[in-house]
Enzyme design. Structure first.
Site, mmCIF file in Angstrom:
data_model
loop_
_atom_site.group_PDB
_atom_site.id
_atom_site.type_symbol
_atom_site.label_atom_id
_atom_site.label_comp_id
_atom_site.label_asym_id
_atom_site.label_seq_id
_atom_site.Cartn_x
_atom_site.Cartn_y
_atom_site.Cartn_z
ATOM 1 N N TRP A 195 0.789 -1.230 0.000
ATOM 2 C CA TRP A 195 0.000 0.000 0.000
ATOM 3 C C TRP A 195 0.814 1.269 0.000
ATOM 4 O O TRP A 195 0.285 2.356 -0.104
ATOM 5 C CB TRP A 195 -0.956 0.022 1.212
ATOM 6 C CG TRP A 195 -0.303 -0.298 2.532
ATOM 7 C CD1 TRP A 195 -0.398 -1.495 3.195
ATOM 8 C CD2 TRP A 195 0.556 0.531 3.318
ATOM 9 N NE1 TRP A 195 0.367 -1.452 4.342
ATOM 10 C CE2 TRP A 195 0.956 -0.207 4.445
ATOM 11 C CE3 TRP A 195 1.026 1.832 3.180
ATOM 12 C CZ2 TRP A 195 1.797 0.296 5.427
ATOM 13 C CZ3 TRP A 195 1.885 2.349 4.159
ATOM 14 C CH2 TRP A 195 2.259 1.581 5.259
ATOM 15 N N LYS B 236 -2.797 -7.985 -8.201
ATOM 16 C CA LYS B 236 -3.622 -7.811 -7.000
ATOM 17 C C LYS B 236 -3.005 -6.704 -6.157
ATOM 18 O O LYS B 236 -1.958 -6.892 -5.517
ATOM 19 C CB LYS B 236 -3.679 -9.088 -6.154
ATOM 20 C CG LYS B 236 -4.684 -8.949 -5.018
ATOM 21 C CD LYS B 236 -4.466 -9.916 -3.883
ATOM 22 C CE LYS B 236 -3.579 -9.400 -2.798
ATOM 23 N NZ LYS B 236 -4.063 -8.224 -2.057
ATOM 24 N N SER C 171 -2.830 -3.983 -2.965
ATOM 25 C CA SER C 171 -3.129 -4.118 -1.540
ATOM 26 C C SER C 171 -4.607 -3.817 -1.298
ATOM 27 O O SER C 171 -5.173 -2.899 -1.897
ATOM 28 C CB SER C 171 -2.265 -3.147 -0.748
ATOM 29 O OG SER C 171 -2.773 -3.041 0.564
ATOM 30 N N VAL D 75 -5.641 -2.401 1.119
ATOM 31 C CA VAL D 75 -5.685 -1.109 1.822
ATOM 32 C C VAL D 75 -5.753 0.059 0.830
ATOM 33 O O VAL D 75 -6.377 1.079 1.102
ATOM 34 C CB VAL D 75 -4.445 -0.981 2.746
ATOM 35 C CG1 VAL D 75 -4.435 0.354 3.457
ATOM 36 C CG2 VAL D 75 -4.412 -2.119 3.747
ATOM 37 N N GLY E 138 5.965 -7.079 2.688
ATOM 38 C CA GLY E 138 6.763 -7.326 3.880
ATOM 39 C C GLY E 138 7.538 -8.640 3.794
ATOM 40 O O GLY E 138 7.190 -9.550 3.028
ATOM 41 N N THR E 139 8.581 -8.741 4.615
ATOM 42 C CA THR E 139 9.421 -9.943 4.600
ATOM 43 C C THR E 139 8.642 -11.174 5.079
ATOM 44 O O THR E 139 8.835 -12.276 4.557
ATOM 45 C CB THR E 139 10.694 -9.683 5.441
ATOM 46 O OG1 THR E 139 11.451 -8.672 4.749
ATOM 47 C CG2 THR E 139 11.562 -10.909 5.590
ATOM 48 N N GLU F 219 10.434 -8.315 -3.488
ATOM 49 C CA GLU F 219 10.983 -7.016 -3.051
ATOM 50 C C GLU F 219 10.409 -6.782 -1.665
ATOM 51 O O GLU F 219 9.204 -6.526 -1.517
ATOM 52 C CB GLU F 219 10.531 -5.893 -4.003
ATOM 53 C CG GLU F 219 11.031 -6.045 -5.428
ATOM 54 C CD GLU F 219 12.517 -5.760 -5.577
ATOM 55 O OE1 GLU F 219 13.128 -5.223 -4.634
ATOM 56 O OE2 GLU F 219 13.064 -6.083 -6.644
ATOM 57 N N GLY G 248 11.160 -5.978 2.903
ATOM 58 C CA GLY G 248 11.301 -4.874 3.860
ATOM 59 C C GLY G 248 12.731 -4.390 4.057
ATOM 60 O O GLY G 248 13.677 -4.909 3.466
ATOM 61 N N CYS H 247 9.994 1.623 1.924
ATOM 62 C CA CYS H 247 10.846 0.450 2.176
ATOM 63 C C CYS H 247 12.289 0.882 2.418
ATOM 64 O O CYS H 247 13.012 0.220 3.140
ATOM 65 C CB CYS H 247 10.746 -0.544 1.033
ATOM 66 S SG CYS H 247 11.132 0.164 -0.564
ATOM 67 N N GLU I 253 11.163 -3.490 11.399
ATOM 68 C CA GLU I 253 10.709 -2.436 10.486
ATOM 69 C C GLU I 253 9.436 -1.812 11.059
ATOM 70 O O GLU I 253 8.424 -2.488 11.220
ATOM 71 C CB GLU I 253 10.415 -3.047 9.113
ATOM 72 C CG GLU I 253 10.139 -1.995 8.060
ATOM 73 C CD GLU I 253 9.820 -2.576 6.694
ATOM 74 O OE1 GLU I 253 9.147 -3.633 6.625
ATOM 75 O OE2 GLU I 253 10.217 -1.967 5.696
ATOM 76 N N GLY J 175 15.072 -9.199 -0.090
ATOM 77 C CA GLY J 175 14.530 -9.538 -1.403
ATOM 78 C C GLY J 175 15.275 -10.606 -2.153
ATOM 79 O O GLY J 175 16.303 -11.126 -1.717
#
Ligand code: NAD
Length: 478
Positions: A149, A173, A175, A177, A226-227, A247, A249, A281, A382, A455
């Site tokens: 997001w 797809k 987010s 949010v 996120g990781t 890709e 955090g 990020c 993070e 990543g």
């Protein structure tokens, strides 16, 4: 409020999943109710994508004609930039100025990959027998792209443009949010003339993302997020032997040596952690200051943080808008509260604003902490908000040991006027991007890759196109 459909197989579709809402973080108001795609809806998009990607209208389209479609996308984004920037702003909370810049970058991303697609060459390796051998690059087929997001306008352009330039179909797809800008891109893709089924944008939550990763009709997954999500996706993709690009955090060190231009460095360090309200990020969230200058530099940074103006994102005087949601704001605040309970020292911020104009929104003030070690949770996790931790270092050995002591390796900034020292430190920092005497310069022409847990694979640049292609060797006997 009417339920907004998503775009699947060339048509606007009401999904069979439970609808969900998107809210404006400035006010908390619902701005859209969205349709959510079920597994059956995903099947429809995948099947249309598989047919479309193999059809002569796409597979037979010469690269310069594919490039023309990408150019059109860039032009249409330019045409609608002001409206799109507002859509992004109300969905995400970033300032209007920042949203305009995101849209400008998105249009340029389509143009960059149009040029790359048109000029990309294969190779003719030296033959080791009585044959001609050619290495050509072919698309994977259907690529599923899953995005976060924080900057959807650019991050989604960075999925769409290279995936399409490479000749794949994409199911994106966004987010749950911030789903709105992706739907705008779907409409522009249709207007640009991409064949039906080549671009689908399905809205929904994590369940839809999971269904995409495990769908046998999706050949590859490209994920930014996120990781934790990245690890799940990598595990599921491994089970299916599906290629993935991740890709993830970061917890980037921003380093200030005693011989730097301290005024410039302080401004850049503040921008590095507070721009976009820290929801980046590459936010420079671990601020390493050489011990000899720590006291003065910390005071300057605190002054800058206190001077930053929180406010409505459409106001041109605003420097920091609200965080993306109230839940995220609470999560950021919880990180700070835990750090204080664990002994951190609060230098500024750290409290929800009580100002009447801000209390209706998900605002969080620029916050600086010190008095903790690099091993503390607040320096390792993070936070993804406007929260910087100031740490100190004795010498270069101490700096390298601390800066690299993180599971992440996304970005780093380094301020010094000593070029020899800069080179020595730069060479040892474990990071995918390093800014010398600057911070947060980003370019679509330059590869971007997270090291360590930040990543797998790389975006941007020509490498960012090649990763959506697979090699095919052709041997032709004389
Ligand atoms: P997130 O991982 O919670 O969600 C990202 C997207 O993945 C969403 O669309 C979500 O629905 C989906 N998703 C989450 N878990 C999933 C799973 N197990 N399977 C399939 N789909 C799943 O991330 P977020 O909170 O939206 O975004 C913030 C994160 O993104 C931060 O960690 C930030 O550092 C990272 N980020 C990285 C980059 C980069 O280029 N490295 C860029 C921007 C953001």
């Amino acid at each position: 409020m009417a339920i907004r459909p998503f775009f699947s197989a060339g048509v606007w579709t009401q999904g069979r999943g439970a609808p969900f809402e998107s809210r404006n973080p400035e006010t908390g108001e619902v701005i859209a109710t969205l349709s959510s795609a079920s597994v059956e809806d995903l099947d429809v998009a995948v099947s249309a994508a598989r047919t479309a990607v193999a059809a002569p209208s796409w597979a037979g389209l010469a690269p310069h004609l594919r490039a023309r479609l990408l150019h059109r996308m860039g032009e249409l984004i330019d045409r609608d930039r002001e409206r799109l920037a507002e859509v992004q702003m109300v969905d995400n909370g970033k300032t209007l100025a920042e949203c305009r810049a995101l849209l400008e970058s998105a249009a340029n991303t389509f143009r960059y990959y149009a040029a790359a697609c048109e000029t990309m060459e294969g190779s003719v390796p030296p033959s080791r027998g009585a044959y001609l051998n050619i290495a050509i690059e072919v698309p994977f087929g259907v690529v599923g792209a899953i995005t976060p997001w924080n900057s959807p306008a650019t991050l989604e352009a960075q999925k769409l443009a290279p995936i399409l330039a490479a000749g794949n179909a994409i199911i994106l797809k966004p987010s749950e949010v911030t789903p709105l800008i992706a739907l705008e891109y779907a409409a522009l893709a249709k207007e640009s003339g991409f064949p039906d089924g080549i671009v689908s944008v399905l809205t929904g939550g994590i369940e839809l993302g999971r269904a995409m990763v495990s769908h046998p009709g999706i050949d590859m997954i490209s994920f930014t997020g996120g990781t934790a999500g990245g690890r799940h996706i990598a595990a599921e993709a491994a089970r299916m032997l599906k290629p993935v690009v991740l890709e993830l955090g970061g917890k980037s060190p921003h380093i200030v040596c005693e011989d730097s231009d301290l005024e410039k460095a302080a401004k850049a360090v503040a921008m590095g952690i507070f721009s976009g309200a820290g929801q980046s990020c590459v936010a420079g969230s671990r601020i390493f200051v050489e011990k000899t200058i720590a006291e003065g530099f910390t005071a300057t940074l605190v002054d800058i943080a206190r001077s930053l103006r929180l406010g409505p994102p459409a106001d041109s005087a605003t420097q920091i808008g609200p965080l993306v949601t109230f839940a995220h704001r609470d999560n950021v605040h919880a990180h700070v509260t835990r750090a204080l309970a664990a002994g951190a020292n609060l230098l500024t911020g750290g409290e929800l604003p009580d100002d009447a104009t801000l209390s209706a929104g998900a605002y969080y003030p620029p916050t600086l902490l010190n008095g903790v070690s690099n091993r503390s949770d607040i320096a390792q996790q993070e936070v993804f908000g406007p929260v910087g931790v100031i740490l100190t270092f004795e010498d270069d050995e101490d700096l390298i040991a601390q800066a690299n002591d993180s599971e992440f390796g996304l970005a780093a900034g380094l301020w010094t006027r000593d070029i020899e020292r800069a080179w020595k430190i730069a060479a040892r920092l474990q990071t995918g991007t390093l800014w010398l005497n600057s911070y947060k310069n980003l370019s679509i022409s330059t590869p971007f890759q997270g090291h360590k847990q930040s990543g797998l694979g790389r975006e941007k640049g020509l490498d960012g196109l090649r990763q959506y292609l697979q090699a095919k060797a052709v041997f032709w006997p004389a």
